[in-house]
Scaffold this motif. Structure first.
Motif, PDB file in Angstrom:
ATOM      1  N   GLU A  96      66.246 -23.275  27.524  1.00  0.00           N
ATOM      2  CA  GLU A  96      65.907 -21.754  27.441  1.00  0.00           C
ATOM      3  C   GLU A  96      66.356 -21.352  25.937  1.00  0.00           C
ATOM      4  N   GLU A  97      67.171 -21.909  25.390  1.00  0.00           N
ATOM      5  CA  GLU A  97      67.758 -21.405  24.003  1.00  0.00           C
ATOM      6  C   GLU A  97      67.014 -22.193  23.093  1.00  0.00           C
ATOM      7  N   ARG A  98      66.255 -23.204  23.538  1.00  0.00           N
ATOM      8  CA  ARG A  98      65.331 -23.791  22.334  1.00  0.00           C
ATOM      9  C   ARG A  98      63.682 -23.551  22.376  1.00  0.00           C
ATOM     10  N   LYS A  99      63.634 -22.513  23.358  1.00  0.00           N
ATOM     11  CA  LYS A  99      62.220 -21.902  23.538  1.00  0.00           C
ATOM     12  C   LYS A  99      61.947 -20.896  22.576  1.00  0.00           C
ATOM     13  N   CYS A 100      61.638 -21.283  21.100  1.00  0.00           N
ATOM     14  CA  CYS A 100      61.720 -20.407  20.292  1.00  0.00           C
ATOM     15  C   CYS A 100      60.508 -20.912  19.046  1.00  0.00           C
ATOM     16  N   TRP A 101      60.324 -19.930  18.166  1.00  0.00           N
ATOM     17  CA  TRP A 101      59.731 -20.437  17.107  1.00  0.00           C
ATOM     18  C   TRP A 101      60.015 -21.553  16.466  1.00  0.00           C
ATOM     19  N   ASP A 102      61.309 -22.095  16.072  1.00  0.00           N
ATOM     20  CA  ASP A 102      61.369 -23.305  15.486  1.00  0.00           C
ATOM     21  C   ASP A 102      61.250 -24.383  16.268  1.00  0.00           C
ATOM     22  N   THR A 103      61.209 -24.413  17.494  1.00  0.00           N
ATOM     23  CA  THR A 103      60.816 -25.619  18.256  1.00  0.00           C
ATOM     24  C   THR A 103      59.214 -25.785  18.064  1.00  0.00           C
ATOM     25  N   VAL A 104      58.769 -24.500  18.326  1.00  0.00           N
ATOM     26  CA  VAL A 104      56.983 -24.789  18.113  1.00  0.00           C
ATOM     27  C   VAL A 104      56.702 -25.143  16.829  1.00  0.00           C
ATOM     28  N   GLU A 105      57.573 -24.894  15.961  1.00  0.00           N
ATOM     29  CA  GLU A 105      57.215 -25.350  14.465  1.00  0.00           C
ATOM     30  C   GLU A 105      57.231 -26.849  14.244  1.00  0.00           C
ATOM     31  N   LEU A 106      58.351 -27.466  14.964  1.00  0.00           N
ATOM     32  CA  LEU A 106      58.393 -28.620  15.062  1.00  0.00           C
ATOM     33  C   LEU A 106      57.223 -29.402  15.594  1.00  0.00           C
ATOM     34  N   MET A 107      56.860 -28.986  16.779  1.00  0.00           N
ATOM     35  CA  MET A 107      55.450 -29.358  17.504  1.00  0.00           C
ATOM     36  C   MET A 107      54.444 -29.401  16.343  1.00  0.00           C
ATOM     37  N   LEU A 108      54.090 -28.329  15.874  1.00  0.00           N
ATOM     38  CA  LEU A 108      53.073 -28.129  14.921  1.00  0.00           C
ATOM     39  C   LEU A 108      53.252 -29.022  13.627  1.00  0.00           C
ATOM     40  N   ASN A 109      54.305 -29.319  13.090  1.00  0.00           N
ATOM     41  CA  ASN A 109      54.448 -30.309  12.021  1.00  0.00           C
ATOM     42  C   ASN A 109      54.181 -31.707  12.442  1.00  0.00           C
ATOM     43  N   ALA A 110      54.327 -32.057  13.945  1.00  0.00           N
ATOM     44  CA  ALA A 110      54.334 -33.296  14.372  1.00  0.00           C
ATOM     45  C   ALA A 110      52.691 -33.525  14.356  1.00  0.00           C
ATOM     46  N   CYS A 111      51.805 -32.249  14.790  1.00  0.00           N
ATOM     47  CA  CYS A 111      50.556 -32.481  14.665  1.00  0.00           C
ATOM     48  C   CYS A 111      49.877 -32.893  13.599  1.00  0.00           C
ATOM     49  N   PHE A 112      50.463 -32.048  12.188  1.00  0.00           N
ATOM     50  CA  PHE A 112      49.943 -32.705  11.125  1.00  0.00           C
ATOM     51  C   PHE A 112      50.264 -33.804  10.623  1.00  0.00           C
ATOM     52  N   GLU A 113      51.596 -34.102  10.959  1.00  0.00           N
ATOM     53  CA  GLU A 113      51.975 -35.561  10.156  1.00  0.00           C
ATOM     54  C   GLU A 113      51.411 -36.441  10.936  1.00  0.00           C
ATOM     55  N   GLN A 114      50.702 -36.486  12.273  1.00  0.00           N
ATOM     56  CA  GLN A 114      49.933 -37.433  13.076  1.00  0.00           C
ATOM     57  C   GLN A 114      48.448 -37.333  12.910  1.00  0.00           C
ATOM     58  N   ASN A 115      48.066 -36.515  12.097  1.00  0.00           N
ATOM     59  CA  ASN A 115      46.686 -36.270  11.666  1.00  0.00           C
ATOM     60  C   ASN A 115      45.860 -35.746  13.022  1.00  0.00           C
ATOM     61  N   LEU A 116      46.291 -35.045  13.720  1.00  0.00           N
ATOM     62  CA  LEU A 116      45.521 -34.532  14.732  1.00  0.00           C
ATOM     63  C   LEU A 116      44.361 -33.612  14.140  1.00  0.00           C
ATOM     64  N   ASP A 117      43.145 -33.673  14.752  1.00  0.00           N
ATOM     65  CA  ASP A 117      42.047 -32.695  14.334  1.00  0.00           C
ATOM     66  C   ASP A 117      41.600 -32.084  15.933  1.00  0.00           C
ATOM     67  N   ARG A 118      40.283 -31.218  15.427  1.00  0.00           N
ATOM     68  CA  ARG A 118      39.937 -30.397  16.494  1.00  0.00           C
ATOM     69  C   ARG A 118      39.605 -31.301  17.744  1.00  0.00           C
ATOM     70  N   SER A 119      39.174 -32.538  17.677  1.00  0.00           N
ATOM     71  CA  SER A 119      38.828 -33.178  18.712  1.00  0.00           C
ATOM     72  C   SER A 119      40.085 -33.865  19.676  1.00  0.00           C
ATOM     73  N   SER A 120      41.382 -33.538  18.926  1.00  0.00           N
ATOM     74  CA  SER A 120      42.672 -34.279  19.637  1.00  0.00           C
ATOM     75  C   SER A 120      43.163 -33.495  20.721  1.00  0.00           C
ATOM     76  N   THR A 121      44.067 -34.191  21.346  1.00  0.00           N
ATOM     77  CA  THR A 121      44.695 -33.630  22.409  1.00  0.00           C
ATOM     78  C   THR A 121      46.263 -33.625  22.343  1.00  0.00           C
ATOM     79  N   ILE A 122      46.865 -32.213  22.819  1.00  0.00           N
ATOM     80  CA  ILE A 122      48.323 -32.583  23.130  1.00  0.00           C
ATOM     81  C   ILE A 122      48.475 -32.692  24.476  1.00  0.00           C
ATOM     82  N   ILE A 123      49.409 -33.450  24.841  1.00  0.00           N
ATOM     83  CA  ILE A 123      49.805 -33.721  26.314  1.00  0.00           C
ATOM     84  C   ILE A 123      51.344 -33.265  26.543  1.00  0.00           C
TER      85      ILE A 123
END
Length: 348
Positions: free
Chosen positions: A73-100
């Motif tokens: 619960e202490e990690r349910k915050c903006w910093d963790t979501v930003e890590l997720m978004l950065n990973a999406c950019f780093e892996q070149n996800l696009d609008r046809s991609s899927t997060i699982i």
């Protein structure tokens, strides 16, 4: 036992998605491959999950990448979501991609939120690994994070492409996590399904098992699905699902999120029943059955905070409307009412 898929339809959005119940991890892999159709994807998971899912061949696909995070619960915050978004950019996800999202409710809420805001929204699949996530947080499209003012106050309603509930995950859970999910299942029975409540009473014991509980999972999910289909944006009927949560979220806040969510909901549901009895909205038999079923499962209903402290912590709850908070109170097993109270009188 083979459990049939459940279809969720949202006429207002012309969108439907399936809840699928694979028995084994091999079955889960096959379903996931069919749904991804070779699109680029990012699996976001709790660091504990890969220990027993590294057999999935989908994890080894060149088009699928894995982000494993330490969560709580202490990690349910903006910093963790930003890590997720950065990973999406780093892996070149696009609008046809899927997060699982492969994990419990905390992971699913945050990964869903990341999917909702990455490139203004891409597909995501929920693979809940806890009973609590299966019967509650994975359904309905609520995503988000906590903040200093309370739990889940920042987020979006964003529906998944599908929800895959695999029994094999439940077989790995400790008893405490089974009980955590049972609290939400009991809540569903109280607010919308007498038979489901009675079925949960029938199997109640201090040591519930996945074998006993899993056959009742679809029934519990149907209660929430019905409320979501009727009222996706929580204008009226979906509020019923907040039974126990207005009190429960305040309890979690006071405990600094160190208490299991299910236990907080159980305490909150009993507090709602207490208040309903006090207001003459339910009878003593209903009140007693609600308290007794939690005790039969040996759910800890003790709380270190006073009623007044809990009520004060409720003032920033999402169910606030102007100078009122809308409490969800049981009237009998299977039915609840929306009951407004004045914040100045109730929360201080």
């Amino acid at each position: 036992m083979q459990i049939q898929p459940i279809t969720v339809s949202l006429p207002a959005q012309a969108k439907s998605y399936d809840l699928v119940f694979p028995e084994s991890f091999d079955d889960l892999s096959q379903v996931l491959h069919q749904q991804l159709k070779n699109s680029r994807s990012l699996i976001i998971t709790d660091k504990n999950v890969p220990d027993y899912t590294d057999q999935w061949d989908v994890w080894k696909s060149s088009d699928t990448h894995v982000l494993a995070l330490p969560l709580g619960e202490e990690r349910k915050c903006w910093d963790t979501v930003e890590l997720m978004l950065n990973a999406c950019f780093e892996q070149n996800l696009d609008r046809s991609s899927t997060i699982i999202a492969v994990g419990g409710g905390i992971l699913g809420d945050m990964a869903g939120f990341a999917a909702a805001i990455f490139l203004r929204g891409i597909s995501f699949i929920q693979i809940p690994t806890s009973l609590l996530a299966m019967v509650d947080s994975s359904i309905g499209g609520k995503t988000g994070i906590n903040c200093a003012y309370g739990k889940n106050l920042i987020g979006a309603i964003y529906q998944p492409q599908s929800i895959l509930c695999c029994k094999a995950f439940l077989d790995t859970l400790p008893e405490a996590e089974i009980k955590n999910g049972l609290c939400e299942m009991i809540k569903h029975g109280i607010l919308g399904d007498v038979k489901h409540f009675e079925d949960l009473e029938r199997i109640a014991s201090p040591h519930p098992t996945a074998e006993e509980v899993f056959p009742l999972v679809p029934d519990s999910m149907r209660v929430k699905i019905g409320k979501v289909q009727e009222d996706e944006r929580e204008a009226q009927a979906r509020m019923h699902l907040n039974l126990g949560h207005t009190f429960g979220h305040a309890i979690e806040l006071l405990y600094k999120f160190k208490i299991p969510h299910g236990r907080a909901v159980a305490i909150g549901t009993c507090m709602a029943a207490d208040f309903a009895l006090e207001q003459g909205l339910c009878d003593k038999t209903t009140h007693q059955r609600i308290n007794n079923i939690f005790r039969k499962y040996d759910i800890d209903l003790s709380c270190d905070f006073s009623d007044s402290a809990i009520r004060k912590a409720m003032q920033h709850d999402k169910k606030r409307r102007g100078d009122e908070i809308l409490l969800i109170l049981p009237t009998k097993i299977g039915e609840v009412v929306i009951y407004p109270v004045k914040i100045k009188d109730f929360c201080f």
